[in-house]
Design a protein around this motif. Structure first.
Motif, PDB file in Angstrom:
ATOM      1  N   TYR A 202       0.831  -1.204   0.000  1.00 14.03           N
ATOM      2  CA  TYR A 202       0.000   0.000   0.000  1.00 14.03           C
ATOM      3  C   TYR A 202       0.869   1.259   0.000  1.00 14.03           C
ATOM      4  CZ  TYR A 202      -3.343  -3.544   1.336  1.00 14.03           C
ATOM      5  OH  TYR A 202      -4.108  -4.679   1.360  1.00 14.03           O
TER       6      TYR A 202
ATOM      7  N   ALA B 115      -9.441  10.802   4.253  1.00 15.76           N
ATOM      8  CA  ALA B 115     -10.691  10.919   3.501  1.00 15.76           C
ATOM      9  C   ALA B 115     -10.623  12.050   2.496  1.00 15.76           C
ATOM     10  CB  ALA B 115     -11.859  11.130   4.465  1.00 15.76           C
TER      11      ALA B 115
ATOM     12  N   ARG C  44      -7.680   9.286  -2.421  1.00 21.13           N
ATOM     13  CA  ARG C  44      -6.942   8.265  -3.160  1.00 21.13           C
ATOM     14  C   ARG C  44      -7.819   7.018  -3.297  1.00 21.13           C
ATOM     15  NH1 ARG C  44      -1.221   9.209  -3.442  1.00 21.13           N
ATOM     16  NH2 ARG C  44      -1.038  11.476  -3.505  1.00 21.13           N
ATOM     17  N   PRO C  45      -7.613   6.218  -4.349  1.00 19.02           N
ATOM     18  CA  PRO C  45      -8.375   4.962  -4.467  1.00 19.02           C
ATOM     19  C   PRO C  45      -8.182   4.086  -3.239  1.00 19.02           C
ATOM     20  CG  PRO C  45      -7.183   5.445  -6.498  1.00 19.02           C
ATOM     21  CD  PRO C  45      -6.695   6.436  -5.479  1.00 19.02           C
ATOM     22  N   ALA C  46      -9.247   3.425  -2.826  1.00 22.17           N
ATOM     23  CA  ALA C  46      -9.190   2.599  -1.617  1.00 22.17           C
ATOM     24  C   ALA C  46      -8.096   1.545  -1.709  1.00 22.17           C
ATOM     25  CB  ALA C  46     -10.540   1.940  -1.373  1.00 22.17           C
TER      26      ALA C  46
ATOM     27  N   GLN D  59      -5.196   1.852  -2.669  1.00 20.76           N
ATOM     28  CA  GLN D  59      -3.895   2.387  -2.261  1.00 20.76           C
ATOM     29  C   GLN D  59      -3.759   2.476  -0.746  1.00 20.76           C
ATOM     30  OE1 GLN D  59      -3.643   6.162  -4.434  1.00 20.76           O
ATOM     31  NE2 GLN D  59      -2.185   5.218  -5.818  1.00 20.76           N
ATOM     32  N   LEU D  60      -4.872   2.458  -0.037  1.00 16.80           N
ATOM     33  CA  LEU D  60      -4.857   2.623   1.413  1.00 16.80           C
ATOM     34  C   LEU D  60      -4.707   1.278   2.118  1.00 16.80           C
ATOM     35  CD1 LEU D  60      -6.151   5.346   0.441  1.00 16.80           C
ATOM     36  CD2 LEU D  60      -7.453   5.327   2.578  1.00 16.80           C
TER      37      LEU D  60
ATOM     38  N   ARG E  12      -7.663   2.636   5.932  1.00 13.93           N
ATOM     39  CA  ARG E  12      -9.098   2.570   5.617  1.00 13.93           C
ATOM     40  C   ARG E  12      -9.942   2.569   6.887  1.00 13.93           C
ATOM     41  NH1 ARG E  12      -7.293  -1.276   1.778  1.00 13.93           N
ATOM     42  NH2 ARG E  12      -8.231  -3.012   2.922  1.00 13.93           N
TER      43      ARG E  12
ATOM     44  N   VAL F  49     -10.371   6.099   8.074  1.00 13.81           N
ATOM     45  CA  VAL F  49     -11.351   6.805   7.241  1.00 13.81           C
ATOM     46  C   VAL F  49     -12.768   6.419   7.666  1.00 13.81           C
ATOM     47  CG1 VAL F  49     -12.270   7.070   4.904  1.00 13.81           C
ATOM     48  CG2 VAL F  49      -9.795   7.089   5.288  1.00 13.81           C
ATOM     49  N   ALA F  50     -13.007   5.128   7.864  1.00 18.11           N
ATOM     50  CA  ALA F  50     -14.339   4.658   8.242  1.00 18.11           C
ATOM     51  C   ALA F  50     -14.768   5.256   9.585  1.00 18.11           C
ATOM     52  CB  ALA F  50     -14.354   3.132   8.303  1.00 18.11           C
TER      53      ALA F  50
ATOM     54  N   GLU G  46     -15.623   8.959   9.015  1.00 15.22           N
ATOM     55  CA  GLU G  46     -16.907   9.119   8.327  1.00 15.22           C
ATOM     56  C   GLU G  46     -18.074   8.838   9.275  1.00 15.22           C
ATOM     57  OE1 GLU G  46     -17.230  10.500   5.609  1.00 15.22           O
ATOM     58  OE2 GLU G  46     -15.492  10.146   4.351  1.00 15.22           O
TER      59      GLU G  46
END
Length: 256
Positions: free
Chosen positions: A10, A183, A187-189, A191-192, A197, A200-201, A204
């Motif tokens: 990643y 967030a 970047r595309p998920a 890549q994380l 991730r 980020v969750a 959110e």
């Protein structure tokens, strides 16, 4: 360090504290130190007010390190942030706001045991170093997107707090700050890393209730009990600061 801890393959990674930073830093074009309560928030308030903020590692009760910070400030003709206080320049972001009008254009030596220590260690080991928090999440992500290629490796370091005795205590506020930056990075998920991730969750899930979550968190509650509730409220102001804080020439400075 086990190779698995580098979070390969990643390109956008997250880990905790100085040891976590060491694990995910190899190959990174940028690192973002997230210490929401309060180093990174204080840096964001300081650079927004026109200060250059110099991180300096310290430890509670370590008089020698505090004396070294005072000597550095004297040598540079800089202001010195003391222990958290509302009546003088300190680690409290509220104190920076109160003194901003007469401090613009100067330097501030900012000792702290977590964010400053990590920043001081990473300086010179990564091409770009930023201090990120909820207040400047969008500005930090925007700067990274403008100045780094889409394939660049970015290491986000959640500073965490300390248990008595010095062990790392993962802190909700730093996971939320990291999640806000990640967030906004868009970047595309793929890549994380899973760790990134997850941050980020969490962000959110809590983004519409950040002030209450920070005030009721363990770190926030501790600050409220000591009379620093306004510091927590400042830290919860998502994207209130429109400039990023980038390390250059020995200090964090405002960039846009």
């Amino acid at each position: 360090m086990h190779a698995a801890h580098r979070q390969l393959p990643y390109t956008v990674r997250l880990d905790w504290g100085l040891k976590g930073a060491t694990a995910i830093l190899p190959g990174a074009q940028a690192a973002v130190v997230v210490d929401t309560l309060s180093f990174s928030t204080t840096v964001s308030v300081g650079v927004e007010a026109g200060l250059a903020v110099i991180p300096f590692r310290t430890a509670p009760g370590d008089g020698e390190l505090q004396a070294s910070a005072a000597r550095l400030a004297a040598e540079r003709g800089a202001l010195l942030a003391g222990p958290r206080s509302l009546t003088q320049l300190s680690l409290s972001p509220s104190s920076i706001l109160a003194h901003a009008a007469r401090s613009e254009g100067g330097e501030l030596v900012l000792p702290s045991p977590n964010g400053s220590a990590i920043s001081q260690h990473l300086a010179g080991h990564v091409p770009q170093l930023l201090a990120g928090t909820l207040r400047n999440a969008g500005a930090t992500a925007a700067w990274l997107s403008r100045h780094l290629p889409p394939s660049a490796v970015i290491a986000v370091v959640a500073a965490g707090e300390r248990w008595p005795g010095g062990a790392l205590r993962p802190a909700l506020e730093d996971q939320l700050g990291a999640g806000a930056i990640l967030a906004a990075l868009a970047r595309p998920a793929a890549q994380l890393s899973p760790e990134a991730r997850a941050a980020v969750a969490l962000f959110e899930a809590f983004r519409d209730d950040l002030p209450e979550q920070l005030l009721e968190s363990a770190s926030g509650t501790e600050l409220v009990m000591h009379g620093f509730g306004h510091d927590v409220e400042l830290a919860a102001q998502l994207d209130a600061c429109t400039v990023a804080a980038r390390y250059q020439d020995g200090a964090f400075r405002a960039v846009s």
